[in-house]
Design a protein around this motif. Sequence first.
Motif, PDB file in Angstrom:
ATOM      1  N   ASP A  97       0.750  -1.171  -0.136  1.00  0.00           N
ATOM      2  CA  ASP A  97       0.091  -0.054   0.020  1.00  0.00           C
ATOM      3  C   ASP A  97       0.954   1.355  -0.073  1.00  0.00           C
ATOM      4  OD1 ASP A  97      -2.140  -1.717   0.035  1.00  0.00           O
ATOM      5  OD2 ASP A  97      -2.828  -1.160   1.869  1.00  0.00           O
ATOM      6  N   GLN A  98       1.940   1.331   0.646  1.00  0.00           N
ATOM      7  CA  GLN A  98       2.801   2.502   0.860  1.00  0.00           C
ATOM      8  C   GLN A  98       3.486   2.542  -0.445  1.00  0.00           C
ATOM      9  OE1 GLN A  98       4.489   3.596   4.710  1.00  0.00           O
ATOM     10  NE2 GLN A  98       4.034   1.850   5.410  1.00  0.00           N
ATOM     11  N   GLY A  99       4.019   1.644  -1.090  1.00  0.00           N
ATOM     12  CA  GLY A  99       4.764   1.465  -2.420  1.00  0.00           C
ATOM     13  C   GLY A  99       3.898   2.159  -3.406  1.00  0.00           C
ATOM     14  N   ARG A 100       2.743   1.683  -3.560  1.00  0.00           N
ATOM     15  CA  ARG A 100       1.666   2.114  -4.274  1.00  0.00           C
ATOM     16  C   ARG A 100       1.327   3.680  -4.127  1.00  0.00           C
ATOM     17  NH1 ARG A 100      -1.881  -1.075  -3.027  1.00  0.00           N
ATOM     18  NH2 ARG A 100      -1.378  -2.855  -4.220  1.00  0.00           N
ATOM     19  N   ALA A 101       1.251   4.009  -2.820  1.00  0.00           N
ATOM     20  CA  ALA A 101       0.936   5.602  -2.590  1.00  0.00           C
ATOM     21  C   ALA A 101       2.085   6.358  -2.928  1.00  0.00           C
ATOM     22  CB  ALA A 101       0.843   5.483  -1.220  1.00  0.00           C
ATOM     23  N   PHE A 102       3.307   5.694  -2.895  1.00  0.00           N
ATOM     24  CA  PHE A 102       4.612   6.600  -3.175  1.00  0.00           C
ATOM     25  C   PHE A 102       4.760   6.499  -4.692  1.00  0.00           C
ATOM     26  CE2 PHE A 102       8.878   7.019  -4.169  1.00  0.00           C
ATOM     27  CZ  PHE A 102       9.351   8.165  -3.365  1.00  0.00           C
ATOM     28  N   HIS A 103       4.434   5.470  -5.106  1.00  0.00           N
ATOM     29  CA  HIS A 103       4.531   5.733  -6.850  1.00  0.00           C
ATOM     30  C   HIS A 103       3.457   6.736  -7.472  1.00  0.00           C
ATOM     31  CE1 HIS A 103       4.412   3.129 -10.790  1.00  0.00           C
ATOM     32  NE2 HIS A 103       5.142   4.193 -10.488  1.00  0.00           N
ATOM     33  N   ALA A 104       2.450   6.992  -6.687  1.00  0.00           N
ATOM     34  CA  ALA A 104       1.580   7.814  -7.272  1.00  0.00           C
ATOM     35  C   ALA A 104       1.914   9.355  -6.878  1.00  0.00           C
ATOM     36  CB  ALA A 104       0.028   7.501  -6.581  1.00  0.00           C
ATOM     37  N   ALA A 105       2.255   9.332  -5.581  1.00  0.00           N
ATOM     38  CA  ALA A 105       2.550  10.785  -5.145  1.00  0.00           C
ATOM     39  C   ALA A 105       4.028  11.380  -5.651  1.00  0.00           C
ATOM     40  CB  ALA A 105       2.712  10.585  -3.819  1.00  0.00           C
TER      41      ALA A 105
END
Length: 218
Positions: A97-105
């Motif tokens: 979840d954090q990897g996905r959120a970082f990728h987007a941000a």
Amino acid sequence: MTRSLLTLLSWLSPVFPTGSFAYSAGLETATLEGRVTTAETLEDRLITLIRLGAPWNDAVLLASAYRAADDDGKRKELIALARALCGSAERLRETLDQGRAFHAAATPWFGGDRDALLDGAPLPVMIGYAAARYGLSLEETISAFLHAFVSAQLQAAIRLSIIGQSGAASALARLEKEVDAVAQRAITTDIEDLGTCALAAEIDALRHETLPGRLFLS
């Protein structure tokens, strides 16, 4: 202050929308079961984790992803390995979840371009790749990554009433030397250096799934 340092401060800031505030990495379990209730036991736990626990593996994976930034095949292997190393469903969800959120941000730093090969990448692989692509220092990136983990744990400890804000600041000052030492060790690693010996923390992460009335997602 260099632009690269400002970028790291942005990416690993508590306000960067990765949702790190929602995870305790099993600390909630250890607190409710009476094993981490003081500043001393908290600091001992954090030192053990960054030396020998999942954060150590994350640092090794970050360094490997940094070096493999131009090798699509190796990146795919690292993503699969990082996922396989997660010892619990909540730990896997946390890093994905954090990897996905970082990728987007982080896309504004790369002109809005998102790399499809990184979809589903755990957080350390994502940060290692992004740092290499953006030309950031590996040493500074690992140091900032470990520091962010410790800071997030201390913030969780405040919410769990283990320590107050002044106590957290004091603990952070004492832990800086340890963070730096582990970062220096991590920058020279490769995949063969993966390995943990923090079984109690892994069990805490497993047991967290069954806690009633949880504050955190892990």
